[in-house]
Design an enzyme around this catalytic site. Structure first.
Site, PDB file in Angstrom:
ATOM      1  N   TYR A 152      20.085  45.644  14.578  1.00 60.37           N
ATOM      2  CA  TYR A 152      21.130  46.046  15.520  1.00 60.37           C
ATOM      3  C   TYR A 152      20.746  47.339  16.230  1.00 60.37           C
ATOM      4  O   TYR A 152      20.843  47.448  17.460  1.00 60.37           O
ATOM      5  CB  TYR A 152      22.449  46.209  14.767  1.00 60.37           C
ATOM      6  CG  TYR A 152      23.615  46.624  15.634  1.00 60.37           C
ATOM      7  CD1 TYR A 152      24.124  45.763  16.611  1.00 60.37           C
ATOM      8  CD2 TYR A 152      24.238  47.856  15.454  1.00 60.37           C
ATOM      9  CE1 TYR A 152      25.204  46.130  17.396  1.00 60.37           C
ATOM     10  CE2 TYR A 152      25.326  48.233  16.227  1.00 60.37           C
ATOM     11  CZ  TYR A 152      25.799  47.366  17.199  1.00 60.37           C
ATOM     12  OH  TYR A 152      26.876  47.736  17.973  1.00 60.37           O
ATOM     13  N   LYS A 156      20.096  48.152  20.281  1.00 57.76           N
ATOM     14  CA  LYS A 156      20.869  49.159  21.015  1.00 57.76           C
ATOM     15  C   LYS A 156      19.982  50.315  21.497  1.00 57.76           C
ATOM     16  O   LYS A 156      20.287  50.963  22.499  1.00 57.76           O
ATOM     17  CB  LYS A 156      22.012  49.678  20.149  1.00 57.76           C
ATOM     18  CG  LYS A 156      23.124  48.647  19.931  1.00 57.76           C
ATOM     19  CD  LYS A 156      23.781  48.244  21.238  1.00 57.76           C
ATOM     20  CE  LYS A 156      25.071  47.476  21.013  1.00 57.76           C
ATOM     21  NZ  LYS A 156      25.781  47.187  22.287  1.00 57.76           N
TER      22      LYS A 156
END
Length: 244
Positions: A152, A156
C-alpha cells in the site's frame, strides 16, 4: 458560463472522499461525486449536498479506465461548465507483510492507486481551468513505515512522486498540484479488519491522542482547493495530528 467553481472528487461516495465532497459543496463549489461501485451511497451524497442548497451530480467511473474518467470530466463540463478542482480520493488497500502479500492484491492496488491516480491527473492536466487545483491523496504511512503496509505504501509513494512532478509540468498555467497524506483516519477502509486494541494503540500515536476524522482531512483539502491555498504548490501535506 457560471463563475461557480467546479470540483471532481473521485471516491466521493464514502469516507474521506465523501467528507471532501460535502465540504467543498458547503463552500459553494459545484461537485461531481465520482464513484466506482457505490451508486446508492453516491446518490446519498448528492442528496445531502442538494438538500443543503448546493449543486452536485454523481458520475460512475473506474479511475483506472481512461474512457470512464474522460466521461466523468465531460459530465462536469456539460453540467456545470468546466473543471476547477480535481481531488483523487479513490483508493484501495490490502495489508500483509511483503513476504506474504498476494500479488493479485498488489496488482489491484497498483491499478487503482497508481494507474488510477495517473489517469485522473492526466485528465486534470488537460482540463483544469486557470486558477485550478489538483489534489492527490497519499498516506502518512509512506513516512511512518508501519509493518504490513509495504504494498500500500509503495502505491501511495507513487502518488506523491507523480503529483510533485505534475506541479512543475503545469508551470505557467496558474494551477497548483499537491498531495494530502492522511495519518490513521477513522474510515471504513482503515478500520476494516482491525481489532479494538489495535485501533486504540493507533489512536494514541499522535500527540493529539486520537484518530483523524474524515472532516479533518476535508478541511486541509478545502484549503488547498480554495483561494487561501494558492501559494502552496508541489507539496505533500501530512495531515496526521503530529504522528511520528
Amino acid at each position: 458560463m457560471s463563475e461557480q467553481r467546479v470540483a471532481v472528487v473521485t471516491g466521493g461516495s464514502r469516507g474521506i472522499g465523501r467528507a471532501i465532497a460535502t465540504k467543498l459543496a458547503a463552500q459553494g463549489t459545484a461537485v461531481v461525486v465520482g464513484y466506482a461501485g457505490g451508486a446508492e451511497a453516491a446518490a446519498q451524497v448528492v442528496g445531502e449536498i442538494t438538500t443543503a442548497g448546493g449543486r452536485a451530480v454523481a458520475a460512475r467511473a473506474d479511475v483506472a479506465d481512461e474512457h470512464q474518467v474522460a466521461a466523468m470530466f465531460d459530465t462536469a463540463t456539460e453540467t456545470f461548465g468546466g473543471v476547477d478542482v480535481v481531488v483523487n480520493s479513490a483508493g484501495v488497500m490490502a495489508l500483509s507483510p511483503i513476504a506474504d502479500l498476494d500479488l493479485d492484491d498488489l496488482d489491484r492496488m497498483h491499478r487503482t492507486n497508481i494507474r488510477g491516480t495517473f489517469v485522473v491527473a492526466r485528465e486534470a492536466a488537460r482540463r483544469l481551468r486557470t486558477g485550478g487545483a489538483f489534489i492527490g491523496v497519499s498516506t502518512s504511512i509512506v513516512g511512518l513505515q508501519f509493518p504490513g503496509y509495504g504494498g500500500y505504501a509503495a502505491s501511495k509513494g507513487a502518488v506523491e512522486a507523480m503529483t510533485l512532478i505534475l506541479a512543475r509540468e503545469l508551470r505557467g498555467r496558474d494551477i497548483t498540484a499537491n498531495t494530502v497524506a492522511p495519518g490513521p483516519t477513522a474510515t471504513d477502509l482503515f478500520l476494516d479488519g482491525k481489532d479494538q486494541a489495535t485501533i486504540d494503540h493507533l489512536a494514541k500515536q499522535p500527540p493529539l491522542e486520537r484518530l483523524g476524522a474524515p472532516g479533518d482531512i476535508a478541511e486541509v483539502v478545502a484549503f488547498l482547493a480554495g483561494p487561501g491555498g494558492r501559494w502552496v504548490n508541489g507539496q505533500v501535506v501530512r495531515a496526521n495530528g503530529g504522528i511520528v
